[in-house]
Design a protein around this motif. Sequence first.
Motif, PDB file in Angstrom:
ATOM      1  N   ASN A 387      13.739   3.206 -23.503  1.00 30.35           N
ATOM      2  CA  ASN A 387      13.863   4.086 -24.679  1.00 30.35           C
ATOM      3  C   ASN A 387      13.243   5.451 -24.399  1.00 30.35           C
ATOM      4  N   LYS A 390      15.647   7.239 -22.375  1.00 30.80           N
ATOM      5  CA  LYS A 390      16.871   7.536 -23.122  1.00 30.80           C
ATOM      6  C   LYS A 390      16.659   8.674 -24.119  1.00 30.80           C
ATOM      7  N   TYR A 391      15.490   8.677 -24.806  1.00 32.29           N
ATOM      8  CA  TYR A 391      15.279   9.670 -25.869  1.00 32.29           C
ATOM      9  C   TYR A 391      14.581  10.943 -25.377  1.00 32.29           C
ATOM     10  N   ASP A 415       6.393   9.763 -24.569  1.00 36.60           N
ATOM     11  CA  ASP A 415       7.449  10.693 -24.159  1.00 36.60           C
ATOM     12  C   ASP A 415       7.371  11.964 -25.001  1.00 36.60           C
ATOM     13  N   ARG A 434      18.173   1.971 -36.701  1.00 39.20           N
ATOM     14  CA  ARG A 434      18.063   3.163 -35.866  1.00 39.20           C
ATOM     15  C   ARG A 434      17.585   4.301 -36.750  1.00 39.20           C
ATOM     16  N   ALA A 435      16.629   5.101 -36.252  1.00 42.00           N
ATOM     17  CA  ALA A 435      16.047   6.160 -37.094  1.00 42.00           C
ATOM     18  C   ALA A 435      17.092   7.230 -37.414  1.00 42.00           C
ATOM     19  N   ILE A 438      18.300  10.230 -35.004  1.00 44.77           N
ATOM     20  CA  ILE A 438      18.955   9.981 -33.720  1.00 44.77           C
ATOM     21  C   ILE A 438      20.477  10.083 -33.913  1.00 44.77           C
ATOM     22  N   GLY A 444      23.164   2.733 -28.234  1.00 41.55           N
ATOM     23  CA  GLY A 444      22.105   1.802 -28.614  1.00 41.55           C
ATOM     24  C   GLY A 444      22.554   0.936 -29.763  1.00 41.55           C
ATOM     25  N   SER A 445      21.934  -0.254 -29.878  1.00 41.44           N
ATOM     26  CA  SER A 445      22.336  -1.176 -30.937  1.00 41.44           C
ATOM     27  C   SER A 445      21.255  -1.342 -31.991  1.00 41.44           C
ATOM     28  N   GLY A 446      20.042  -0.866 -31.693  1.00 42.53           N
ATOM     29  CA  GLY A 446      18.947  -1.084 -32.639  1.00 42.53           C
ATOM     30  C   GLY A 446      18.362  -2.479 -32.518  1.00 42.53           C
ATOM     31  N   LEU A 449      13.970  -2.937 -29.847  1.00 40.65           N
ATOM     32  CA  LEU A 449      12.575  -3.044 -30.316  1.00 40.65           C
ATOM     33  C   LEU A 449      12.338  -4.326 -31.116  1.00 40.65           C
TER      34      LEU A 449
HETATM   35  P1  ADP Z   1      18.213   1.526 -29.799  1.00 38.87           P
HETATM   36  O1  ADP Z   1      19.183   0.665 -29.099  1.00 38.87           O
HETATM   37  O2  ADP Z   1      18.820   2.251 -30.936  1.00 38.87           O
HETATM   38  O3  ADP Z   1      17.423   2.389 -28.885  1.00 38.87           O
HETATM   39  P2  ADP Z   1      15.741   0.164 -30.355  1.00 38.87           P
HETATM   40  O4  ADP Z   1      15.533  -1.094 -31.145  1.00 38.87           O
HETATM   41  O5  ADP Z   1      15.278   0.173 -28.975  1.00 38.87           O
HETATM   42  O6  ADP Z   1      17.262   0.478 -30.509  1.00 38.87           O
HETATM   43  O7  ADP Z   1      15.032   1.334 -31.143  1.00 38.87           O
HETATM   44  C1  ADP Z   1      15.214   1.433 -32.530  1.00 38.87           C
HETATM   45  C2  ADP Z   1      15.135   2.885 -32.974  1.00 38.87           C
HETATM   46  O8  ADP Z   1      13.824   3.399 -32.761  1.00 38.87           O
HETATM   47  C3  ADP Z   1      16.011   3.810 -32.154  1.00 38.87           C
HETATM   48  O9  ADP Z   1      17.330   3.816 -32.630  1.00 38.87           O
HETATM   49  C4  ADP Z   1      15.332   5.147 -32.381  1.00 38.87           C
HETATM   50  O10 ADP Z   1      15.683   5.665 -33.631  1.00 38.87           O
HETATM   51  C5  ADP Z   1      13.874   4.761 -32.419  1.00 38.87           C
HETATM   52  N1  ADP Z   1      13.208   4.938 -31.117  1.00 38.87           N
HETATM   53  C6  ADP Z   1      12.851   3.969 -30.261  1.00 38.87           C
HETATM   54  N2  ADP Z   1      12.207   4.489 -29.191  1.00 38.87           N
HETATM   55  C7  ADP Z   1      12.182   5.820 -29.384  1.00 38.87           C
HETATM   56  C8  ADP Z   1      11.647   6.926 -28.644  1.00 38.87           C
HETATM   57  N3  ADP Z   1      11.019   6.748 -27.478  1.00 38.87           N
HETATM   58  N4  ADP Z   1      11.777   8.170 -29.171  1.00 38.87           N
HETATM   59  C9  ADP Z   1      12.397   8.350 -30.358  1.00 38.87           C
HETATM   60  N5  ADP Z   1      12.925   7.364 -31.104  1.00 38.87           N
HETATM   61  C10 ADP Z   1      12.813   6.110 -30.631  1.00 38.87           C
END
Ligand code: ADP
Length: 492
Positions: A387, A390-391, A415, A434-435, A438, A444-446, A449
Amino acid sequence: MPKPDLILLALEESSILYLMDRALRAVQYETAIARDVEALGKILKEATPSLLLIGEKFDGHEGLRIARELQGRFPTLPFLLYTEKLKPDLIRGLLQLGLSGYLAPPLKTDDIVEAVENCLRNAHRVGDWLRKEVKRTTASLQKRAQISEAERSRLETVFNNIHDSVMILNQDNVILLVNPAMCRAFGLNAQTVVGKPVLEIVTHPDVIALLTRTDTNDPFQYHEVSFPDGRVGNAQFTDIQGVGHALTMQDITYLKEVDRIRSEFVHTVSHDLRSPLTSVIGYSELVERVGPLNETQREFIGRIQDSIQHITSLINDLLDLGSIEAGRDTHREFVQVEGILRYTINMLDGQIKSKQLKVQTEIAPGLPALRANPIRLRQVFDNVVGNAIKYSPLDSEIQISIHAEENQVIFQVTDHGPGIPASDQPRIFDKFYRAANISSEVEGSGLGLAIVKNIVENHQGRIWVESTVGKGSSFFIVLPVNAEPAKTMRRL
Ligand code: ADP
């Protein structure tokens, strides 16, 4: 015929005493004569005089002083003072005491009777007013008492009839109130448990775990309570200011059942989808072998394969999540976290390079081995570091550190990406969440985490995020060195 008023005469032996006595009797008053302080006290206690006529000097004492003392004990008794000579000091004393009046020579019979009658009339007026006030106040108190009684009985009815279990405790966790639902849930007798410490009465290990939790400052704590007959409760322990605490519990058996059916359904569907997808991928790879493809056909086949890969990884995530939630992740061995973290970073090297990221790692020397499932730990690092990559924006920095502290290993990845809005932070560990900041174009599938959190909690660890929008995010994971698999605690 009403009883005549009794006038108590407290005067030194003198002709004026007899004059007063005669004058008052002549107009049908009853009189009593006190010749000393002792007799005065006795008459006041035994009879109920309507008025006390006291001499300025009585039994060697100041009449005013005696009147002041008696006023405290008989606040409604009117006083008249008899004085040989009216002096300014005496008048001031009379006024200060609020005495009803005075008598001074020369005295005629009529003067005596008139003064007594005036004084009694005033006293009756005050008495009537007082009686009325007392009646009014009593009526209003009675009304209030009725209202609060009605309120109390309404609350008691609610308390006794609500379906949820409720127990009110004082600051020392002694039971103050318990409702029938709570008694039924734990087989308690309401009559005998009130006044006893809750930990002596409720011996269920899940409740004890909730009541004795010390690892959080959260004023609202909850814990699942599993009963041998299959029922499941969701118990909360809440502070109530000025009272102590409330232990409440809802029956969530049906929700657990729905959740189980849903998970089973997702698991079955995912499982059944996997085989046809494998054959789609297989045949898509064979297409080229049976005859030449033109450029467009090759591109379309490539897209089909990318999409199938995407669905396959989603299905794998769902199957993983299902098996962790179902408590099937019980494998434990001694694991060197450092090795797993390095492996993850190596595997992600391609993505790191393609985004020109600088990854700084700080791995403390001599980290203890963790009792953990190495495959699951890799998934944790893959997701969280993945993540961060990716972000992160192109050409930015990522810091990764891992160190040990008091029987636990602490992992942090920071990050400088878009950050996570405060309102989204509590939900990013939920499935499919997912926030809002984004873009939907970011793949991504959410689920990542949600899987990570489940794995971490199954290893009795904790995960949290600190993040500022526009600045970046730091994910923290704390894992105990020697943890057994946690009891299944699926979040609804
Ligand atoms: P995704 O497949 O969408 O990355 P995750 O379950 O890994 O799903 O993360 C859920 C949400 O948390 C992401 O969609 C994003 O909105 C937020 N997120 C996770 N890691 C980060 C990060 N390092 N920086 C910003 N937002 C993050």
